[in-house]
Design a protein around this motif. Structure first.
Motif, PDB file in Angstrom:
ATOM      1  N   THR A   1     -45.937  -8.155  13.554  1.00 25.13           N
ATOM      2  CA  THR A   1     -45.563  -7.866  14.792  1.00 25.13           C
ATOM      3  C   THR A   1     -45.774  -9.089  15.726  1.00 25.13           C
ATOM      4  OG1 THR A   1     -46.432  -5.747  14.247  1.00 25.13           O
ATOM      5  CG2 THR A   1     -45.940  -6.217  16.495  1.00 25.13           C
ATOM      6  N   THR A   2     -46.528 -10.040  15.542  1.00 22.09           N
ATOM      7  CA  THR A   2     -46.894 -10.892  16.569  1.00 22.09           C
ATOM      8  C   THR A   2     -45.564 -12.015  16.248  1.00 22.09           C
ATOM      9  OG1 THR A   2     -48.405 -11.999  15.281  1.00 22.09           O
ATOM     10  CG2 THR A   2     -49.367 -10.688  17.182  1.00 22.09           C
ATOM     11  N   ASN A   3     -45.347 -11.929  15.020  1.00 22.71           N
ATOM     12  CA  ASN A   3     -44.230 -13.119  14.741  1.00 22.71           C
ATOM     13  C   ASN A   3     -42.915 -12.396  15.497  1.00 22.71           C
ATOM     14  OD1 ASN A   3     -45.961 -14.940  13.377  1.00 22.71           O
ATOM     15  ND2 ASN A   3     -45.552 -14.088  11.546  1.00 22.71           N
ATOM     16  N   ALA A   4     -42.632 -11.211  15.230  1.00 23.15           N
ATOM     17  CA  ALA A   4     -41.515 -10.793  15.856  1.00 23.15           C
ATOM     18  C   ALA A   4     -41.494 -10.830  17.378  1.00 23.15           C
ATOM     19  CB  ALA A   4     -41.364  -9.090  15.366  1.00 23.15           C
ATOM     20  N   ILE A   5     -42.574 -10.574  17.732  1.00 22.84           N
ATOM     21  CA  ILE A   5     -42.637 -10.746  19.141  1.00 22.84           C
ATOM     22  C   ILE A   5     -42.179 -12.401  19.904  1.00 22.84           C
ATOM     23  CG2 ILE A   5     -44.298 -11.062  21.366  1.00 22.84           C
ATOM     24  CD1 ILE A   5     -45.887  -8.657  20.042  1.00 22.84           C
TER      25      ILE A   5
ATOM     26  N   GLN B   1     -45.045  -0.041  15.367  1.00 25.42           N
ATOM     27  CA  GLN B   1     -45.015   0.446  16.816  1.00 25.42           C
ATOM     28  C   GLN B   1     -46.249   0.839  17.196  1.00 25.42           C
ATOM     29  OE1 GLN B   1     -42.548   3.677  15.890  1.00 25.42           O
ATOM     30  NE2 GLN B   1     -40.605   2.887  17.074  1.00 25.42           N
ATOM     31  N   ALA B   2     -47.208   0.931  16.187  1.00 30.06           N
ATOM     32  CA  ALA B   2     -48.783   1.561  16.388  1.00 30.06           C
ATOM     33  C   ALA B   2     -49.174   0.202  16.905  1.00 30.06           C
ATOM     34  CB  ALA B   2     -49.386   1.717  15.215  1.00 30.06           C
ATOM     35  N   VAL B   3     -48.963  -1.245  16.476  1.00 28.50           N
ATOM     36  CA  VAL B   3     -49.404  -2.589  16.929  1.00 28.50           C
ATOM     37  C   VAL B   3     -49.137  -2.662  18.484  1.00 28.50           C
ATOM     38  CG1 VAL B   3     -49.416  -4.916  16.618  1.00 28.50           C
ATOM     39  CG2 VAL B   3     -49.588  -3.585  14.462  1.00 28.50           C
ATOM     40  N   ILE B   4     -47.801  -2.542  18.713  1.00 27.67           N
ATOM     41  CA  ILE B   4     -47.142  -2.735  20.047  1.00 27.67           C
ATOM     42  C   ILE B   4     -47.813  -1.881  20.970  1.00 27.67           C
ATOM     43  CG2 ILE B   4     -45.039  -2.226  21.448  1.00 27.67           C
ATOM     44  CD1 ILE B   4     -45.207  -4.944  19.878  1.00 27.67           C
ATOM     45  N   ARG B   5     -48.231  -0.392  20.735  1.00 28.32           N
ATOM     46  CA  ARG B   5     -48.808   0.580  21.358  1.00 28.32           C
ATOM     47  C   ARG B   5     -49.914   0.019  21.955  1.00 28.32           C
ATOM     48  NH1 ARG B   5     -46.868   4.813  19.102  1.00 28.32           N
ATOM     49  NH2 ARG B   5     -45.497   5.440  20.789  1.00 28.32           N
TER      50      ARG B   5
ATOM     51  N   ARG C   1     -53.560  -6.031   7.885  1.00 32.44           N
ATOM     52  CA  ARG C   1     -53.608  -7.235   8.757  1.00 32.44           C
ATOM     53  C   ARG C   1     -52.220  -7.899   8.776  1.00 32.44           C
ATOM     54  NH1 ARG C   1     -53.188 -12.012   7.879  1.00 32.44           N
ATOM     55  NH2 ARG C   1     -53.553 -11.803   5.390  1.00 32.44           N
ATOM     56  N   ARG C   2     -51.632  -7.915   7.687  1.00 32.62           N
ATOM     57  CA  ARG C   2     -50.408  -8.596   7.802  1.00 32.62           C
ATOM     58  C   ARG C   2     -49.090  -7.863   8.559  1.00 32.62           C
ATOM     59  NH1 ARG C   2     -50.343  -8.530   1.238  1.00 32.62           N
ATOM     60  NH2 ARG C   2     -51.037  -6.323   1.929  1.00 32.62           N
TER      61      ARG C   2
END
Length: 170
Positions: free
Chosen positions: A64-68, A19-23, A58-59
């Motif tokens: 997160t980008t894979n889920a996107i 969620q922090a990455v998304i934000r 970093r993982r």
């Protein structure tokens, strides 16, 4: 359909780190390309830099980008984000005036229209407006950047608007 911030965050409800990455991606206007790389326009942003900024591994950024990319709705959202440059930090260098308006209810209709209407009525040209999304920040605001100083009576008119909690002038 996951078209609002809450819906996007729900997809990552089991991972506060993701969620922090998304934000961060949403706040900075970073998108994700077909290769799963975080980009600003065509410039790649290293996942290690993103991870360091929000203090995650970093993982987590990779996951997160894979889920996107694996979710068609998220892919459509995150491949179409773009950043808009702000004049706010440049204002002192460019001799611009910055008026920031904090309101009681950022979801109320007409805030931008009322404030910019007062400036237009006073003959003040607006260089840029930035309206922060209340879902992205704890203290949403409307920032209006002008070429000229604002007269005191206009500042008082803005301050007197019923939805205004406080203003800042730079």
């Amino acid at each position: 359909m996951t078209s609002d911030f809450e819906g996007i965050m729900e997809k990552f409800e089991n991972s506060p780190s993701q969620q922090a990455v998304i934000r961060l991606l949403l706040e900075r206007g970073f998108s994700v390309n077909d290769d799963g790389r975080v980009v600003s326009g065509g410039i790649g942003i290293p996942n290690t830099g993103i991870a360091r900024e929000i203090d995650v591994d970093r993982r987590v950024v990779d996951a997160t980008t894979n889920a996107i990319l694996a979710d068609e709705e998220l892919r459509r959202i995150f491949q179409n984000i773009s950043a808009i440059p702000s004049l706010k930090d440049l204002a002192p260098v460019l001799d611009l005036t910055v008026l920031t308006v904090y309101v009681d209810d950022a979801d109320a209709p007409g805030i931008v229209a009322e404030v910019t209407g007062l400036l237009a009525d006073a003959g003040i040209s607006i260089r840029q407006t930035i309206s922060e999304d209340p879902e992205f920040t704890d203290e949403p605001s409307l920032t209006v950047i002008t070429d000229e100083a604002l007269p005191g009576d206009l500042i008082n008119q803005v301050r007197a608007l019923p939805f205004v909690r406080k203003i800042e002038l730079e």
